[in-house]
Design a protein around this motif. Structure first.
Motif, short mmCIF file in Angstrom:
data_model
loop_
_atom_site.label_atom_id
_atom_site.label_comp_id
_atom_site.label_asym_id
_atom_site.label_seq_id
_atom_site.Cartn_x
_atom_site.Cartn_y
_atom_site.Cartn_z
N LEU A 39 0.84 -1.19 0.00
CA LEU A 39 0.00 0.00 0.00
C LEU A 39 0.88 1.24 0.00
CD1 LEU A 39 -1.83 -2.30 1.52
CD2 LEU A 39 -3.28 -0.35 2.01
N GLU A 40 0.63 2.13 -0.95
CA GLU A 40 1.38 3.38 -1.06
C GLU A 40 0.41 4.45 -1.58
OE1 GLU A 40 3.24 6.44 -0.88
OE2 GLU A 40 4.44 4.70 -0.23
N HIS B 237 2.86 9.11 -7.50
CA HIS B 237 4.05 8.82 -8.31
C HIS B 237 4.90 7.71 -7.69
CE1 HIS B 237 6.41 11.42 -5.55
NE2 HIS B 237 7.46 10.80 -6.04
N LEU B 238 4.83 7.56 -6.36
CA LEU B 238 5.54 6.45 -5.73
C LEU B 238 4.87 5.12 -6.05
CD1 LEU B 238 6.42 7.92 -2.21
CD2 LEU B 238 7.90 7.73 -4.23
N ALA B 239 3.54 5.12 -6.09
CA ALA B 239 2.82 3.90 -6.46
C ALA B 239 3.17 3.49 -7.90
CB ALA B 239 1.32 4.10 -6.30
N ARG B 240 3.28 4.47 -8.78
CA ARG B 240 3.65 4.15 -10.17
C ARG B 240 5.06 3.58 -10.23
NH1 ARG B 240 1.05 9.17 -11.12
NH2 ARG B 240 3.05 10.25 -11.22
N ARG B 241 5.98 4.16 -9.49
CA ARG B 241 7.35 3.64 -9.46
C ARG B 241 7.39 2.22 -8.93
NH1 ARG B 241 12.58 6.10 -10.79
NH2 ARG B 241 12.08 8.19 -11.53
N LEU B 242 6.60 1.96 -7.92
CA LEU B 242 6.56 0.61 -7.36
C LEU B 242 6.12 -0.41 -8.40
CD1 LEU B 242 5.07 1.39 -3.85
CD2 LEU B 242 7.22 0.19 -4.26
N ARG B 243 5.14 -0.06 -9.18
CA ARG B 243 4.67 -0.99 -10.21
C ARG B 243 5.74 -1.24 -11.26
NH1 ARG B 243 -0.24 2.32 -9.58
NH2 ARG B 243 -1.71 1.13 -8.32
N GLN B 244 6.63 -0.28 -11.46
CA GLN B 244 7.70 -0.44 -12.45
C GLN B 244 8.88 -1.24 -11.91
OE1 GLN B 244 8.49 3.75 -13.11
NE2 GLN B 244 7.29 3.79 -14.99
N THR B 245 9.02 -1.33 -10.60
CA THR B 245 10.27 -1.87 -10.03
C THR B 245 10.06 -3.06 -9.09
OG1 THR B 245 10.17 -0.24 -8.22
CG2 THR B 245 11.44 0.37 -10.18
N THR B 246 8.87 -3.64 -9.07
CA THR B 246 8.63 -4.80 -8.22
C THR B 246 8.24 -6.00 -9.09
OG1 THR B 246 6.36 -3.99 -7.88
CG2 THR B 246 7.97 -3.52 -6.14
N PRO B 247 8.46 -7.22 -8.59
CA PRO B 247 8.12 -8.43 -9.35
C PRO B 247 6.62 -8.55 -9.60
CG PRO B 247 9.64 -8.93 -7.56
CD PRO B 247 9.17 -7.53 -7.34
N HIS B 248 6.27 -9.47 -10.47
CA HIS B 248 4.89 -9.60 -10.92
C HIS B 248 3.94 -10.01 -9.80
CE1 HIS B 248 4.77 -14.06 -10.85
NE2 HIS B 248 6.06 -13.94 -11.08
N HIS B 249 4.44 -10.68 -8.76
CA HIS B 249 3.54 -11.12 -7.69
C HIS B 249 3.44 -10.11 -6.56
CE1 HIS B 249 7.51 -12.48 -6.47
NE2 HIS B 249 7.08 -12.78 -5.27
N VAL B 250 3.88 -8.87 -6.81
CA VAL B 250 3.66 -7.75 -5.89
C VAL B 250 2.49 -6.93 -6.43
CG1 VAL B 250 4.61 -5.65 -4.86
CG2 VAL B 250 6.07 -7.66 -5.19
N GLU B 251 1.43 -6.85 -5.65
CA GLU B 251 0.26 -6.04 -6.02
C GLU B 251 0.33 -4.71 -5.30
OE1 GLU B 251 -4.61 -5.99 -5.44
OE2 GLU B 251 -3.47 -7.82 -5.01
N VAL B 252 0.35 -3.62 -6.05
CA VAL B 252 0.45 -2.28 -5.48
C VAL B 252 -0.92 -1.65 -5.43
CG1 VAL B 252 1.50 0.00 -5.69
CG2 VAL B 252 2.81 -2.04 -6.35
N VAL B 253 -1.35 -1.25 -4.24
CA VAL B 253 -2.62 -0.58 -4.03
C VAL B 253 -2.34 0.88 -3.70
CG1 VAL B 253 -4.73 -0.47 -2.64
CG2 VAL B 253 -3.71 -2.70 -3.21
N GLN B 254 -2.84 1.80 -4.52
CA GLN B 254 -2.64 3.22 -4.26
C GLN B 254 -3.67 3.68 -3.24
OE1 GLN B 254 -2.05 5.89 -7.69
NE2 GLN B 254 -3.22 7.44 -6.55
N ALA B 255 -3.31 3.55 -1.98
CA ALA B 255 -4.21 3.91 -0.88
C ALA B 255 -3.40 3.92 0.40
CB ALA B 255 -5.37 2.93 -0.77
N ALA B 256 -3.97 4.56 1.41
CA ALA B 256 -3.40 4.54 2.76
C ALA B 256 -4.16 3.51 3.59
CB ALA B 256 -3.51 5.92 3.40
N ALA B 257 -3.44 2.72 4.35
CA ALA B 257 -4.09 1.80 5.28
C ALA B 257 -4.61 2.60 6.47
CB ALA B 257 -3.12 0.73 5.74
#
Length: 255
Positions: free
Chosen positions: A68-69, A73-93
């Motif tokens: 969760l990020e 722009h950090l969430a977008r970067r995460l999607r570019q730099t993490t493996p396929h089995h990392v799911e990025v959710v653009q939100a705050a917990a």
């Protein structure tokens, strides 16, 4: 702004990933000791993904990583730099679903990693973000939950109480007395049967015998150093995160 925060937005994704993965385990040595509390398999959760050092390390051990990020722009970067089995959710917990104000430094970007739902004097800019409790997500077999949210730790954990009760994951939680008193988080987790551990040097120490507040007061000057300076001088320790394990478990012991 620190040197690392100024440089990071201009690095290509591959270079940013390499630099972060090289430096961060020296900045936060607990990351280099992930095997002490993160078993293979299951689901790992990274709350406050930033540039992804924890997400990528967790991905080497977990079958699934949920990160969760809230900063776009950090969430977008995460999607570019993490493996396929990392799911990025653009939100705050958070404890409840909805929206909230995320406070950022004056540049309004969040590259320093100090964005928070709790406003401090370092914050000047604001961003409306989506909030989601972890219990509302499709989480199963959670082994590790890492929380780095600069002040809203209690709300994150309250929103994950069913997950804690069901899966009993290891918890790695940033706690800084200069941001929020740690008492409410400690009380909440004690109620769930968790005990804390810290890594001030080479060995894990029970939080019960470590003066976290005193240590942070004595080493507050180190906390002002940026990622590069602290990574290049790892002996300058500022302990600001606590590993919580269900009572009866110790870091390094097999589950």
């Amino acid at each position: 702004m620190t040197l690392a925060a100024r440089l990071a937005p201009h690095l290509p994704p591959r270079a940013l990933r390499a630099a972060t993965d090289l430096l961060y385990p020296r900045f936060e040595p607990e990351l280099a000791r992930l095997a002490d509390f993160c078993p293979h398999g299951g689901t790992a959760v990274d709350v406050g993904g930033w540039y992804g050092p924890w997400s990528r390390r967790l991905a080497a051990r977990a079958d699934r990583v949920l990160t969760l990020e809230p900063v776009p722009h950090l969430a977008r970067r995460l999607r570019q730099t993490t493996p396929h089995h990392v799911e990025v959710v653009q939100a705050a917990a958070a404890e409840h679903a909805g929206t909230a104000t995320l406070w950022l430094p004056a540049d309004g970007r969040g590259d320093r990693g100090i964005s928070s739902l709790v406003r401090r004097t370092v914050h000047r800019a604001a961003l409306e973000v989506r909030c989601v409790p972890l219990d509302a997500l499709d989480l199963r077999a959670v082994t590790v939950l890492k929380v780095d949210v600069d002040g809203s730790e209690q709300a994150v954990l309250r929103g994950a109480q069913r997950t804690l009760a069901r899966d009993r994951p290891a918890l790695f939680v940033e706690l800084e007395t200069r941001i929020q008193p740690p008492g409410p988080v400690l009380e909440l987790l004690a109620g769930h049967g968790y005990a804390g551990w810290v890594l001030p040097a080479r060995e894990w120490v029970p939080l019960a015998v470590f003066d976290l507040a005193g240590h942070q007061e004595r080493t507050a000057h180190v906390a002002e150093d940026g990622l590069l300076r602290r990574s290049l001088a790892p002996h300058r320790r500022y302990v600001n995160s606590v590993l919580f394990l269900p009572e009866g478990r110790r870091p390094g012991a097999a589950r």
